[in-house]
Design a protein around this motif. Structure first.
Motif, PDB file in Angstrom:
ATOM      1  N   GLU A  44       4.084   4.340  -1.861  1.00 53.00           N
ATOM      2  CA  GLU A  44       4.747   4.194  -3.159  1.00 53.00           C
ATOM      3  C   GLU A  44       4.512   2.763  -3.616  1.00 53.00           C
ATOM      4  OE1 GLU A  44       9.171   4.540  -5.263  1.00 53.00           O
ATOM      5  OE2 GLU A  44       8.931   4.829  -3.101  1.00 53.00           O
ATOM      6  N   PHE A  45       4.254   2.582  -4.921  1.00 53.15           N
ATOM      7  CA  PHE A  45       3.904   1.266  -5.442  1.00 53.15           C
ATOM      8  C   PHE A  45       4.987   0.729  -6.367  1.00 53.15           C
ATOM      9  CE2 PHE A  45       0.005   3.361  -4.266  1.00 53.15           C
ATOM     10  CZ  PHE A  45      -0.710   2.367  -3.610  1.00 53.15           C
ATOM     11  N   HIS A  46       5.020  -0.582  -6.530  1.00 54.10           N
ATOM     12  CA  HIS A  46       5.932  -1.205  -7.478  1.00 54.10           C
ATOM     13  C   HIS A  46       5.558  -0.767  -8.900  1.00 54.10           C
ATOM     14  CE1 HIS A  46       7.940  -3.692  -4.527  1.00 54.10           C
ATOM     15  NE2 HIS A  46       6.774  -4.046  -4.027  1.00 54.10           N
ATOM     16  N   SER A  47       6.562  -0.614  -9.745  1.00 53.54           N
ATOM     17  CA  SER A  47       6.352  -0.045 -11.089  1.00 53.54           C
ATOM     18  C   SER A  47       5.463  -0.907 -11.982  1.00 53.54           C
ATOM     19  CB  SER A  47       7.704   0.180 -11.775  1.00 53.54           C
ATOM     20  OG  SER A  47       8.420  -1.039 -11.865  1.00 53.54           O
ATOM     21  N   ASN A  48       5.365  -2.197 -11.712  1.00 55.23           N
ATOM     22  CA  ASN A  48       4.554  -3.081 -12.563  1.00 55.23           C
ATOM     23  C   ASN A  48       3.126  -3.258 -12.047  1.00 55.23           C
ATOM     24  OD1 ASN A  48       5.383  -4.496 -10.299  1.00 55.23           O
ATOM     25  ND2 ASN A  48       5.535  -6.470 -11.362  1.00 55.23           N
ATOM     26  N   ILE A  49       2.683  -2.316 -11.211  1.00 58.65           N
ATOM     27  CA  ILE A  49       1.332  -2.394 -10.651  1.00 58.65           C
ATOM     28  C   ILE A  49       0.290  -2.414 -11.765  1.00 58.65           C
ATOM     29  CG2 ILE A  49       1.127   0.118 -10.412  1.00 58.65           C
ATOM     30  CD1 ILE A  49      -0.484  -0.381  -7.865  1.00 58.65           C
ATOM     31  N   LYS A  50      -0.757  -3.224 -11.600  1.00 58.24           N
ATOM     32  CA  LYS A  50      -1.815  -3.354 -12.595  1.00 58.24           C
ATOM     33  C   LYS A  50      -3.129  -2.848 -12.017  1.00 58.24           C
ATOM     34  CE  LYS A  50       0.084  -7.142 -15.381  1.00 58.24           C
ATOM     35  NZ  LYS A  50       1.439  -6.743 -15.032  1.00 58.24           N
ATOM     36  N   GLN A  58      -8.899  -4.689  -6.781  1.00 52.69           N
ATOM     37  CA  GLN A  58      -9.215  -5.244  -5.469  1.00 52.69           C
ATOM     38  C   GLN A  58      -7.958  -5.769  -4.782  1.00 52.69           C
ATOM     39  OE1 GLN A  58     -12.252  -4.859  -4.224  1.00 52.69           O
ATOM     40  NE2 GLN A  58     -11.521  -5.671  -2.274  1.00 52.69           N
ATOM     41  N   GLU A  59      -7.048  -6.341  -5.573  1.00 55.29           N
ATOM     42  CA  GLU A  59      -5.768  -6.818  -5.033  1.00 55.29           C
ATOM     43  C   GLU A  59      -4.968  -5.665  -4.434  1.00 55.29           C
ATOM     44  OE1 GLU A  59      -3.227  -9.123  -7.516  1.00 55.29           O
ATOM     45  OE2 GLU A  59      -4.848 -10.415  -8.224  1.00 55.29           O
ATOM     46  N   VAL A  60      -4.990  -4.521  -5.133  1.00 56.17           N
ATOM     47  CA  VAL A  60      -4.257  -3.346  -4.652  1.00 56.17           C
ATOM     48  C   VAL A  60      -4.881  -2.845  -3.345  1.00 56.17           C
ATOM     49  CG1 VAL A  60      -3.578  -0.965  -5.169  1.00 56.17           C
ATOM     50  CG2 VAL A  60      -3.528  -2.699  -6.977  1.00 56.17           C
ATOM     51  N   SER A 106      -0.860  -3.489   4.383  1.00 51.94           N
ATOM     52  CA  SER A 106       0.335  -2.698   4.682  1.00 51.94           C
ATOM     53  C   SER A 106       0.096  -1.754   5.850  1.00 51.94           C
ATOM     54  CB  SER A 106       0.771  -1.899   3.447  1.00 51.94           C
ATOM     55  OG  SER A 106       1.109  -2.755   2.379  1.00 51.94           O
ATOM     56  N   ILE A 107      -1.059  -1.093   5.838  1.00 53.58           N
ATOM     57  CA  ILE A 107      -1.368  -0.133   6.899  1.00 53.58           C
ATOM     58  C   ILE A 107      -1.602  -0.846   8.234  1.00 53.58           C
ATOM     59  CG2 ILE A 107      -3.153   1.485   7.686  1.00 53.58           C
ATOM     60  CD1 ILE A 107      -3.307   2.476   4.765  1.00 53.58           C
ATOM     61  N   LYS A 108      -2.263  -1.986   8.190  1.00 49.84           N
ATOM     62  CA  LYS A 108      -2.520  -2.733   9.424  1.00 49.84           C
ATOM     63  C   LYS A 108      -1.226  -3.244  10.054  1.00 49.84           C
ATOM     64  CE  LYS A 108      -7.179  -4.288   8.167  1.00 49.84           C
ATOM     65  NZ  LYS A 108      -8.025  -5.457   7.830  1.00 49.84           N
ATOM     66  N   LYS A 109      -0.287  -3.691   9.205  1.00 54.71           N
ATOM     67  CA  LYS A 109       0.979  -4.236   9.705  1.00 54.71           C
ATOM     68  C   LYS A 109       2.069  -3.168   9.827  1.00 54.71           C
ATOM     69  CE  LYS A 109       0.391  -8.972   8.016  1.00 54.71           C
ATOM     70  NZ  LYS A 109       0.533  -9.600   9.341  1.00 54.71           N
ATOM     71  N   ASN A 110       1.756  -1.961   9.299  1.00 54.99           N
ATOM     72  CA  ASN A 110       2.702  -0.839   9.311  1.00 54.99           C
ATOM     73  C   ASN A 110       4.013  -1.184   8.606  1.00 54.99           C
ATOM     74  OD1 ASN A 110       3.337   1.836   9.869  1.00 54.99           O
ATOM     75  ND2 ASN A 110       4.414   1.297  11.754  1.00 54.99           N
ATOM     76  N   VAL A 142       2.443  -2.660  -2.527  1.00 57.96           N
ATOM     77  CA  VAL A 142       2.987  -1.472  -1.863  1.00 57.96           C
ATOM     78  C   VAL A 142       4.497  -1.617  -1.688  1.00 57.96           C
ATOM     79  CG1 VAL A 142       2.911  -0.016   0.196  1.00 57.96           C
ATOM     80  CG2 VAL A 142       0.804  -1.090  -0.654  1.00 57.96           C
ATOM     81  N   LYS A 143       5.241  -0.656  -2.242  1.00 60.58           N
ATOM     82  CA  LYS A 143       6.712  -0.688  -2.184  1.00 60.58           C
ATOM     83  C   LYS A 143       7.242  -0.019  -0.920  1.00 60.58           C
ATOM     84  CE  LYS A 143      10.793   0.636  -4.887  1.00 60.58           C
ATOM     85  NZ  LYS A 143      11.252   1.329  -6.122  1.00 60.58           N
ATOM     86  N   SER A 144       6.611   1.098  -0.533  1.00 63.25           N
ATOM     87  CA  SER A 144       7.035   1.796   0.678  1.00 63.25           C
ATOM     88  C   SER A 144       5.832   2.460   1.334  1.00 63.25           C
ATOM     89  CB  SER A 144       8.125   2.831   0.384  1.00 63.25           C
ATOM     90  OG  SER A 144       7.591   3.911  -0.360  1.00 63.25           O
ATOM     91  N   LEU A 145       5.947   2.701   2.631  1.00 64.71           N
ATOM     92  CA  LEU A 145       4.844   3.237   3.420  1.00 64.71           C
ATOM     93  C   LEU A 145       5.400   4.230   4.442  1.00 64.71           C
ATOM     94  CD1 LEU A 145       1.872   3.052   4.603  1.00 64.71           C
ATOM     95  CD2 LEU A 145       2.739   1.190   6.026  1.00 64.71           C
TER      96      LEU A 145
END
Length: 265
Positions: free
Chosen positions: A132-138, A146-148, A155-159, A165-168
Motif C-alpha cells: 500500500e502506498f502513501h496517497s501523495n505518491i508521484k 525510479q524513486e518508487v 521495503s522488501i529487503k528490510k521487510n 511504501v505505506k504498508s507491506l
C-alpha cells in the motif's frame, strides 16, 4: 531487454490466483497450454490467458461449460454447454477510471522491481508482496518512478515500509518474486449500475459482427477485484439492470474474488 509480456510474467499472474484455493487449476492449465500452442502473437497469448483467468469464477457457476475455441476474436471464446455451441464475450467494467492510468504505471513499476530483486537473489526474496502506498505518491516522471522502485526494493529487503511504501504484507511463494497491490475494500465502494448498462449498450452495437455459427451468445461482464480500478463492494441501483434490452441470449455480471454472480438477462 526483457519482452513486454513474457512467460515468466504469466506464471506470476497465475501464481496470484493459486493463492485462491478455488482456482480450477487443471482445466486452467490445459487451456493455457492450448493458447501457448496457437499461432497467436505473444502479446495476444498473454491477453487470452489473462482473460480466461478472469473466467475462473464463471467455471464454478457453469462446471459443464467446456471451452473449445480459445483464440477467436468475436466473441472471445467458443464453448460447449448442454449440447449447444455458445459464444462467450468477456468484458471488464472499470469502476474507477481515474485509477486506471495510475494502476497501469504501478504495474510496470512492480515488474521492474521484481526483476531487480530476482536478479539480486530470487531465493532470498521470493514471495508475494502486497503493498500500500502513501496517497501523495508521484508517478509522472521517470525520476519519480525510479524513486518508487527504490522504495519498494528497500521495503522488501528490510521487510518493513520505507519511502513511498505505506504498508507491506508478505505471503509465501516457492518460485518467484511477485509484487501487487494491497487489497483494502471500502465499505462504501459502489459500482453504478449505469456503467454496466453503458457497457452492455456498446457490446449490443457489435453483436451483429459476432460469429453467427453459434447457437447462443453470452455476455460476461467481470469486475476484476484484484484491480484497484475495477473493484467495488456493492452495485448501486441494481434494480435498473432488470430493464436491460439486448440481443445477447444471457448476460452475467461476475466478480472474480468471491465469485459472486448476478444474472442480468
Amino acid at each position: 531487454m526483457k519482452r513486454q509480456f513474457s512467460e515468466e510474467d504469466l506464471i506470476k499472474n497465475l501464481s496470484l490466483y493459486y493463492l485462491n484455493r478455488h482456482l480450477k487449476k487443471k482445466p486452467m492449465e490445459s487451456y493455457h497450454r492450448k493458447i501457448d500452442a496457437s499461432l497467436l502473437h505473444d502479446r495476444e497469448k498473454y491477453k487470452k490467458k489473462s482473460e480466461i483467468l478472469l473466467l475462473n469464477s464463471f467455471m464454478h457457476h457453469f462446471p459443464d461449460v467446456k471451452f473449445e475455441d480459445l483464440t477467436c476474436e468475436s466473441p472471445d471464446f467458443i464453448a460447449k454447454f448442454n449440447e449447444k455451441k455458445i459464444g462467450i464475450e468477456l468484458t471488464e467494467v472499470i469502476n474507477h477510471l481515474e485509477m486506471k492510468k495510475a494502476e497501469s504505471s504501478l504495474n510496470k513499476i512492480f515488474r521492474q522491481a521484481e526483476i531487480v530483486l530476482e536478479e539480486e537473489d530470487t531465493t532470498k526474496y521470493r514471495g508475494v508482496y502486497f503493498l500500500e502506498f502513501h496517497s501523495n505518491i508521484k508517478l509522472d516522471t521517470l525520476e519519480s518512478q525510479q524513486e518508487v522502485i527504490l522504495s519498494i526494493c528497500k521495503s522488501i529487503k528490510k521487510n518493513k515500509p520505507s519511502g513511498w511504501v505505506k504498508s507491506l504484507r508478505k505471503s509465501r511463494h516457492r518460485r518467484n518474486v511477485f509484487i501487487t497491490h494491497e487489497y483494502n475494500m471500502s465499505l462504501f465502494d459502489e459500482l453504478c449500475s449505469e456503467k454496466i448498462l453503458e457497457l452492455i449498450e456498446k457490446k449490443n452495437e457489435k453483436f451483429p459482427y459476432y460469429d453467427t455459427s453459434v447457437d447462443e451468445c453470452w455476455l460476461v461482464i467481470v469486475s476484476d477485484m484484484n484491480s484497484l480500478a475495477s473493484r467495488y463492494t456493492f452495485i448501486q441501483d441494481k434494480e435498473h439492470l432488470k430493464e436491460v434490452k439486448s440481443p445477447f441470449h444471457k448476460i452475467f455480471h461476475l466478480e472474480n474474488l468471491c465469485g459472486n454472480m448476478t444474472s442480468i438477462k
